[in-house]
Motif scaffolding. Sequence first.
Motif, mmCIF file in Angstrom:
data_model
loop_
_atom_site.group_PDB
_atom_site.id
_atom_site.type_symbol
_atom_site.label_atom_id
_atom_site.label_comp_id
_atom_site.label_asym_id
_atom_site.label_seq_id
_atom_site.Cartn_x
_atom_site.Cartn_y
_atom_site.Cartn_z
ATOM 1 N N ASP A 57 21.298 -2.263 -28.015
ATOM 2 C CA ASP A 57 20.235 -3.237 -28.296
ATOM 3 C C ASP A 57 18.913 -2.799 -27.683
ATOM 4 O OD1 ASP A 57 22.024 -4.823 -29.677
ATOM 5 O OD2 ASP A 57 22.281 -6.276 -28.048
ATOM 6 N N ILE A 58 18.956 -2.363 -26.435
ATOM 7 C CA ILE A 58 17.744 -1.920 -25.749
ATOM 8 C C ILE A 58 17.158 -0.705 -26.458
ATOM 9 C CG2 ILE A 58 16.879 -0.866 -23.615
ATOM 10 C CD1 ILE A 58 18.966 -2.697 -22.151
ATOM 11 N N PHE A 59 18.000 0.270 -26.778
ATOM 12 C CA PHE A 59 17.526 1.474 -27.464
ATOM 13 C C PHE A 59 16.897 1.124 -28.809
ATOM 14 C CE2 PHE A 59 18.137 4.975 -30.428
ATOM 15 C CZ PHE A 59 17.472 5.990 -29.756
ATOM 16 N N ASN A 60 17.568 0.284 -29.585
ATOM 17 C CA ASN A 60 17.036 -0.084 -30.901
ATOM 18 C C ASN A 60 15.698 -0.801 -30.797
ATOM 19 O OD1 ASN A 60 19.179 1.067 -32.291
ATOM 20 N ND2 ASN A 60 20.388 -0.808 -32.223
ATOM 21 N N ASN A 61 15.561 -1.680 -29.811
ATOM 22 C CA ASN A 61 14.282 -2.369 -29.622
ATOM 23 C C ASN A 61 13.185 -1.405 -29.190
ATOM 24 O OD1 ASN A 61 14.557 -5.175 -30.297
ATOM 25 N ND2 ASN A 61 15.994 -5.328 -28.608
ATOM 26 N N LEU A 62 13.512 -0.450 -28.357
ATOM 27 C CA LEU A 62 12.516 0.537 -27.945
ATOM 28 C C LEU A 62 12.081 1.409 -29.118
ATOM 29 C CD1 LEU A 62 13.959 1.637 -24.499
ATOM 30 C CD2 LEU A 62 11.847 0.362 -24.913
ATOM 31 N N MET A 63 13.020 1.754 -29.982
ATOM 32 C CA MET A 63 12.709 2.613 -31.122
ATOM 33 C C MET A 63 11.857 1.892 -32.173
ATOM 34 S SD MET A 63 13.794 5.657 -30.636
ATOM 35 C CE MET A 63 13.227 5.463 -28.984
ATOM 36 N N THR A 64 11.967 0.584 -32.241
ATOM 37 C CA THR A 64 11.161 -0.165 -33.211
ATOM 38 C C THR A 64 9.789 -0.520 -32.651
ATOM 39 O OG1 THR A 64 12.110 -2.279 -32.512
ATOM 40 C CG2 THR A 64 13.183 -1.152 -34.362
ATOM 41 N N GLY A 65 9.569 -0.230 -31.371
ATOM 42 C CA GLY A 65 8.270 -0.489 -30.767
ATOM 43 C C GLY A 65 8.070 -1.934 -30.346
ATOM 44 N N GLU A 66 9.119 -2.731 -30.428
ATOM 45 C CA GLU A 66 8.999 -4.127 -30.016
ATOM 46 C C GLU A 66 8.934 -4.212 -28.499
ATOM 47 O OE1 GLU A 66 11.976 -6.716 -31.681
ATOM 48 O OE2 GLU A 66 12.085 -5.478 -33.473
ATOM 49 N N THR A 67 8.130 -5.148 -28.016
ATOM 50 C CA THR A 67 8.121 -5.406 -26.581
ATOM 51 C C THR A 67 9.126 -6.509 -26.306
ATOM 52 O OG1 THR A 67 6.336 -7.010 -26.805
ATOM 53 C CG2 THR A 67 5.714 -4.733 -26.339
ATOM 54 N N PHE A 68 9.774 -6.413 -25.188
ATOM 55 C CA PHE A 68 10.800 -7.398 -24.865
ATOM 56 C C PHE A 68 10.996 -7.461 -23.364
ATOM 57 C CE2 PHE A 68 12.849 -3.349 -25.249
ATOM 58 C CZ PHE A 68 13.755 -3.324 -24.214
ATOM 59 N N ASP A 69 11.540 -8.544 -22.951
ATOM 60 C CA ASP A 69 11.962 -8.737 -21.574
ATOM 61 C C ASP A 69 13.468 -8.521 -21.577
ATOM 62 O OD1 ASP A 69 12.777 -9.661 -19.122
ATOM 63 O OD2 ASP A 69 11.720 -11.557 -19.234
ATOM 64 N N SER A 70 13.970 -7.664 -20.702
ATOM 65 C CA SER A 70 15.402 -7.342 -20.734
ATOM 66 C C SER A 70 16.276 -8.586 -20.585
ATOM 67 C CB SER A 70 15.751 -6.323 -19.659
ATOM 68 O OG SER A 70 15.445 -6.828 -18.381
ATOM 69 N N ARG A 71 15.770 -9.606 -19.882
ATOM 70 C CA ARG A 71 16.555 -10.834 -19.769
ATOM 71 C C ARG A 71 16.643 -11.552 -21.103
ATOM 72 N NH1 ARG A 71 13.100 -12.636 -14.821
ATOM 73 N NH2 ARG A 71 11.693 -11.791 -16.329
ATOM 74 N N GLN A 72 15.571 -11.498 -21.887
ATOM 75 C CA GLN A 72 15.585 -12.119 -23.206
ATOM 76 C C GLN A 72 16.478 -11.348 -24.157
ATOM 77 O OE1 GLN A 72 11.472 -11.965 -24.184
ATOM 78 N NE2 GLN A 72 11.011 -13.963 -23.309
ATOM 79 N N LEU A 73 16.517 -10.039 -23.999
ATOM 80 C CA LEU A 73 17.275 -9.182 -24.899
ATOM 81 C C LEU A 73 18.759 -9.524 -24.894
ATOM 82 C CD1 LEU A 73 17.173 -6.760 -26.812
ATOM 83 C CD2 LEU A 73 17.614 -5.312 -24.847
ATOM 84 N N ILE A 74 19.306 -9.805 -23.718
ATOM 85 C CA ILE A 74 20.735 -10.078 -23.649
ATOM 86 C C ILE A 74 21.029 -11.567 -23.465
ATOM 87 C CG2 ILE A 74 21.369 -7.779 -22.860
ATOM 88 C CD1 ILE A 74 21.568 -8.896 -20.033
ATOM 89 N N GLN A 75 20.013 -12.393 -23.634
ATOM 90 C CA GLN A 75 20.208 -13.825 -23.487
ATOM 91 C C GLN A 75 21.233 -14.293 -24.507
ATOM 92 O OE1 GLN A 75 16.676 -16.094 -24.125
ATOM 93 N NE2 GLN A 75 17.572 -17.979 -23.351
ATOM 94 N N GLY A 76 22.139 -15.110 -24.079
ATOM 95 C CA GLY A 76 23.170 -15.622 -24.969
ATOM 96 C C GLY A 76 24.425 -14.768 -24.998
ATOM 97 N N LYS A 77 24.345 -13.559 -24.440
ATOM 98 C CA LYS A 77 25.535 -12.731 -24.356
ATOM 99 C C LYS A 77 26.216 -13.045 -23.036
ATOM 100 C CE LYS A 77 24.008 -8.873 -27.147
ATOM 101 N NZ LYS A 77 23.828 -7.436 -27.206
#
Length: 82
Positions: A57-77
Amino acid sequence: MVSLTPEDKSRVRFHLNYSALDSIPDGDAMRLETAMDRIRDNSTANYIRFMLDALDDIFNNLMTGETFDSRQLIQGKCCPLA
């Protein structure tokens, strides 16, 4: 003992950058392969898969250029061992 699936082994190599085996010492590559074939139980293997999913998930978000907070990225998991 449990072994990771070939797909999961490939993901481990990718995230550790072991896919370019030319630059990895033979002993290190062998230890990694042995470790992936000798996981102690299913809950440990499930935890490894959980972490691989988060890394994907982190790699895919980085490759798409999206900015994200790592806590938001795995929220709900939920970590399977928590």
